[in-house]
Every structure is written in C-alpha cells, then in structure tokens.
Scaffold this active site. Structure first.
Site, PDB file in Angstrom:
ATOM      1  N   SER A   1      -3.653  -3.172  -0.543  1.00  0.00           N
ATOM      2  CA  SER A   1      -2.559  -3.884   0.130  1.00  0.00           C
ATOM      3  C   SER A   1      -3.080  -5.239   0.602  1.00  0.00           C
ATOM      4  CB  SER A   1      -2.066  -3.070   1.321  1.00  0.00           C
ATOM      5  OG  SER A   1      -1.121  -3.812   2.047  1.00  0.00           O
TER       6      SER A   1
ATOM      7  N   THR B   1      11.580  -7.332 -10.867  1.00  0.00           N
ATOM      8  CA  THR B   1      11.052  -8.672 -11.148  1.00  0.00           C
ATOM      9  C   THR B   1       9.803  -8.935 -10.314  1.00  0.00           C
ATOM     10  OG1 THR B   1      13.281  -9.430 -11.626  1.00  0.00           O
ATOM     11  CG2 THR B   1      11.645 -11.134 -11.127  1.00  0.00           C
TER      12      THR B   1
ATOM     13  N   HIS C   1      -2.101  -7.568   2.701  1.00  0.00           N
ATOM     14  CA  HIS C   1      -2.076  -8.079   4.080  1.00  0.00           C
ATOM     15  C   HIS C   1      -3.192  -7.525   4.954  1.00  0.00           C
ATOM     16  CE1 HIS C   1      -0.028  -4.800   6.543  1.00  0.00           C
ATOM     17  NE2 HIS C   1       0.266  -4.374   5.336  1.00  0.00           N
TER      18      HIS C   1
ATOM     19  N   GLN D   1      -7.733   0.036   3.644  1.00  0.00           N
ATOM     20  CA  GLN D   1      -8.558  -0.512   4.734  1.00  0.00           C
ATOM     21  C   GLN D   1      -9.943  -0.939   4.238  1.00  0.00           C
ATOM     22  OE1 GLN D   1      -7.789  -1.216   7.897  1.00  0.00           O
ATOM     23  NE2 GLN D   1      -5.728  -0.385   7.839  1.00  0.00           N
TER      24      GLN D   1
ATOM     25  N   CYS E   1       2.294   1.681  12.639  1.00  0.00           N
ATOM     26  CA  CYS E   1       3.596   2.264  12.332  1.00  0.00           C
ATOM     27  C   CYS E   1       3.905   3.449  13.246  1.00  0.00           C
ATOM     28  CB  CYS E   1       3.682   2.670  10.864  1.00  0.00           C
ATOM     29  SG  CYS E   1       2.157   3.277  10.195  1.00  0.00           S
TER      30      CYS E   1
ATOM     31  N   GLY F   1       0.815  -1.205   0.000  1.00  0.00           N
ATOM     32  CA  GLY F   1       0.000   0.000   0.000  1.00  0.00           C
ATOM     33  C   GLY F   1       0.852   1.260   0.000  1.00  0.00           C
TER      34      GLY F   1
ATOM     35  N   ASN G   1      -7.851   4.113   8.857  1.00  0.00           N
ATOM     36  CA  ASN G   1      -7.272   2.970   9.556  1.00  0.00           C
ATOM     37  C   ASN G   1      -7.323   3.086  11.079  1.00  0.00           C
ATOM     38  OD1 ASN G   1      -5.423   5.007   8.446  1.00  0.00           O
ATOM     39  ND2 ASN G   1      -3.889   4.056   9.745  1.00  0.00           N
TER      40      ASN G   1
HETATM   41  N1  PLP Z   1      -2.830   3.055   3.807  1.00  0.00           N
HETATM   42  C1  PLP Z   1      -3.555   2.678   4.878  1.00  0.00           C
HETATM   43  C2  PLP Z   1      -4.890   3.304   5.124  1.00  0.00           C
HETATM   44  C3  PLP Z   1      -3.067   1.714   5.760  1.00  0.00           C
HETATM   45  O1  PLP Z   1      -3.787   1.345   6.821  1.00  0.00           O
HETATM   46  C4  PLP Z   1      -1.782   1.145   5.487  1.00  0.00           C
HETATM   47  C5  PLP Z   1      -1.187   0.154   6.420  1.00  0.00           C
HETATM   48  O2  PLP Z   1      -1.167   0.339   7.623  1.00  0.00           O
HETATM   49  C6  PLP Z   1      -1.075   1.561   4.354  1.00  0.00           C
HETATM   50  C7  PLP Z   1      -1.633   2.524   3.538  1.00  0.00           C
HETATM   51  C8  PLP Z   1       0.271   0.999   4.013  1.00  0.00           C
HETATM   52  O3  PLP Z   1       0.140  -0.277   3.434  1.00  0.00           O
HETATM   53  P1  PLP Z   1       1.392  -1.294   3.466  1.00  0.00           P
HETATM   54  O4  PLP Z   1       1.471  -1.795   4.878  1.00  0.00           O
HETATM   55  O5  PLP Z   1       1.006  -2.382   2.493  1.00  0.00           O
HETATM   56  O6  PLP Z   1       2.583  -0.555   3.015  1.00  0.00           O
END
Ligand code: PLP
Length: 383
Positions: free
Chosen positions: A198, A236, A200, A178, A323, A69, A150
């Site tokens: 994203s 790649t 995960h 999200q 984060c 993401g 998020n």
């Molecule tokens: N955008 C939002 C709203 C997110 O919650 C996150 C992840 O916490 C990201 C972007 C970043 O995604 P990634 O963890 O795949 O870099």
C-alpha cells in the site's frame, strides 16, 4: 504539530508528488486508448510495474495494481481460497493479529464454509513457523501471515513460513503493507506467492496498492468489468497514483537501511522515556520489530483520553489501528497477545517516521508523561 502516526499513514514525499503531477494535468489519457495520449499513460504504468517488480524481486507480469492494501489483501485471501476450492481445498490458515483486511476476509470465507485455523502469537507477538507446519492439511487452500504488524511492529519469520508452504505446495500470502520500504523484500528468496503493498505507508499517495501474484497462482477476480491488469483486475487504471506508488517505493527502498537505523534510535529514546512512567508496560516483544513502532499501556489511563490530551499538545499518535480508533473496543492484536482488557484500553502507539527528530522524541516523552499524570489525577479526583 509532531506527527507520530506513520503506521496509520505517511506524508507524501515531495518527489512523489512531482512525479505524479503530469498525470493529473496534461497526461490525462486512458491507458487503454490507442492514440498517443493513451499510449503515454500505458507506458507510465508499465514503467511503474517494472520498477515495483525489480524492487521486490518479481517479474513485472506478476505485479497487479489495486486500490490499496485492503483490496490486495481481500483479493489474495478470498481469490486464492475460492480458486483452490474448485480442487476441494477448503481450509485456510491465518493469524489472530492480522489487519482487519485479512482477518475479516477469512471470516467471510468461513461463511462460505471454509474452515479456518487461526494461529495465536506468543506474548511478544510472534507466530512460529512450527505452528504453521502443524496446522497445514492436505486440503489447505491458502496460508496468510503478515510480514510486520501494524500495532506492535513484530516482524514474522516469513522466509521460514514461506519455505514450509512451498514444500507443502500451498500458496503463501503475506500482507507486507507495514514492511515495504522498510524491510528487505525478495519474493523469490522468501518463497512468497502473494504479497500486498500500500503506497500511503511508504510516503506515497492513498488509494493505491499492489498485489504481487506469482505466475501460476490464479486468484478469482473480485471485480467484473474491463480487461485491465491482464484481464484480472477490472477498472480504469489511475496512472498518477500508480506512478506515485512506484516512485515512493523506489525512494523508500533507497533510504531504507539508513532511515531504519536513525528511526530505531529515536524509537528507543521514546520507549525508554515512556517505560520510565510508573505503571507503564511495553506491548509486544522487542525484536525483531519495525524500527518506528512502540506500543505502551499505562495503567489507570484511557487510551482515547490520552490521545485527545496529546492532540491538544500538538502530537498526533494512535491507540491501536487507525481504522479501529473511534470504536471503544480495545485492539484485537493486544488482546491476542494476552494483554488484559483494561491495559489494552490504556494503550498508546507511537509510530515514528522519516521526518521525526530527537527533539520530537523528547517532546513526545515529556507530553505523554504530563498527560498520563493529568489523566490519573482527574481519574482519582472523580472517584
Ligand atoms: N494491512 C496492514 C498491515 C495495514 O496496516 C493496513 C493499513 O492500515 C492495511 C492492510 C490496509 O491498507 P490500505 O489502507 O491501503 O487499504
């Protein structure tokens, strides 16, 4: 352990792992190679592209795989701004509640002499389409507003914002990291020009994402290198991760409405229990909100200490964006909502997912109630 941090990441679905395994074992070819092993990898990637495109209402040629993401957000915001700067467009519009991947991309652009209009949400965490309309200028290069937040789960009126941008002929990016796999997505009907995903966050693997980029929108490249992804994203390809992303999105979308109902009922149980604690306050509005997220502050309680106490009780939760955890700064999202500094410090985000149960919800409420009481007692003993 009770895992209640699905906004940070989700467990890998077993079916997704199964779909990925062949590409981690025998099907290890480079998708750019011309022999059979390479062609098989290429086919797997193109099938995945087709799957993702059909799930979001796009053409497969409009889907680009990325490392996640963060990369998709950086590419969309910086890439489109730099592309449009060539035509004299040096103004960008975004919001103060974006994920750092967008927020810091807009900051970086300011250092390149772009001008930023940073829209503030209301107390519920919602961005008004009228605010976007008012901020638009003849030199606006790009608008970026997230689909769902998020930290508090607020869902933005992106259809309306998309329509306003389309009318003004300004590219509209939405961070749907999200939202994907939970909320309906149709890029054409919602007037979305660029969208970040994203894997995960929807029970897929980490380290892979996608950018939907409407035909005719030409963001500058972030990376120089090979001609992968139609010459627009060098490096790649990782077939296992890409296959995993597509499988995960397919699965999540097929369960979305039934799951959302079940998870929202659990979230309501947790919310009711947490708001029964004295000195608690819900952060953000009620609706429209993602089904799994509830964010509550407790007066006189430090969010980090609360997380450690819950961890001792076997509960994994968060005090804001993952984060940002580890840093003592309160969440920029809560501050943008007008939550006072001290209250933002004492916030807890519970984000529920597919495998949570009613019993989990009850255990979470009990554990948080006890932890808050214990921390307050310690606090008053130390005074
Ligand atoms: N955008 C939002 C709203 C997110 O919650 C996150 C992840 O916490 C990201 C972007 C970043 O995604 P990634 O963890 O795949 O870099």
């Amino acid at each position: 352990m009770i895992y209640a941090d699905h906004a940070a990441t989700t467990p890998l679905a077993p079916e997704v792992l199964e779909a990925m395994l062949p590409y981690l074992r025998e099907q290890y070819g480079n998708a750019s190679s011309l022999y059979r092993l390479g062609r098989q990898a290429r086919q797997a990637i193109e099938d995945a592209r087709q799957t993702v495109a059909s799930l979001v209402g796009a053409d497969p040629r409009e889907i680009y795989f990325t490392s996640g993401g963060t990369e998709a957000d950086n590419w969309a915001v910086k890439g489109v701004a730099r592309w449009r700067a060539a035509a004299g467009k040096r103004h960008i519009i975004s919001t103060s509640i974006e994920h750092h991947a967008v927020l810091l991309s807009t900051k970086a652009l300011q250092e390149e002499a772009f001008e930023l209009s940073c829209l503030a949400p209301d107390a519920g965490g919602f961005i008004s389409p009228e605010a976007v309309l008012t901020a638009l200028r003849s030199d606006t290069a790009v608008v970026s507003v997230m689909y769902a937040n998020n930290e508090i789960g607020s869902i933005q009126p992106i259809d309306k914002i998309g329509a306003i941008c389309r009318e003004a002929d300004v590219p509209f990016h939405t961070d749907a990291v999200q939202a994907a796999g939970i909320l309906p997505i149709d890029v054409k009907a919602q007037n979305i020009d660029l969208m970040s995903l994203s894997a995960h966050k929807f029970y897929g693997p980490k380290g892979v994402g996608a950018l939907y980029c409407r035909r005719g929108i030409l963001p500058q490249k972030l990376l120089d290198g090979g001609a992968q992804e139609n010459g627009r994203r060098a490096g790649t390809e990782n077939p296992a991760l890409i296959v995993g992303l597509a499988k995960a999105l397919e699965l999540a979308c097929s369960h979305a409405s039934e799951r959302a109902k079940r998870i929202a009922a659990l979230r309501d149980l947790v919310q009711e229990g947490l708001l029964a604690i004295e000195g608690s306050q819900l952060n953000g509005g009620m609706d429209p909100r993602l089904p799994g997220i509830v964010n509550v502050s407790f007066s006189g309680v430090d969010g980090q200490s609360l997380l450690f106490q819950l961890d001792l009780d076997g509960i994994a939760a968060s005090s804001g964006a993952a984060c940002a955890s580890g840093s003592v700064e309160p969440s920029h999202v809560l501050l943008a909502l007008g939550v006072p500094y001290a209250k933002a410090h004492g916030s807890l985000r519970i984000s529920l997912g597919a495998e949570n149960t009613v019993q989990d919800a009850e255990t979470i409420v009990r554990a948080v109630t006890e932890a808050v009481a214990l921390l307050r007692k310690r606090q008053s003993a130390s005074l």
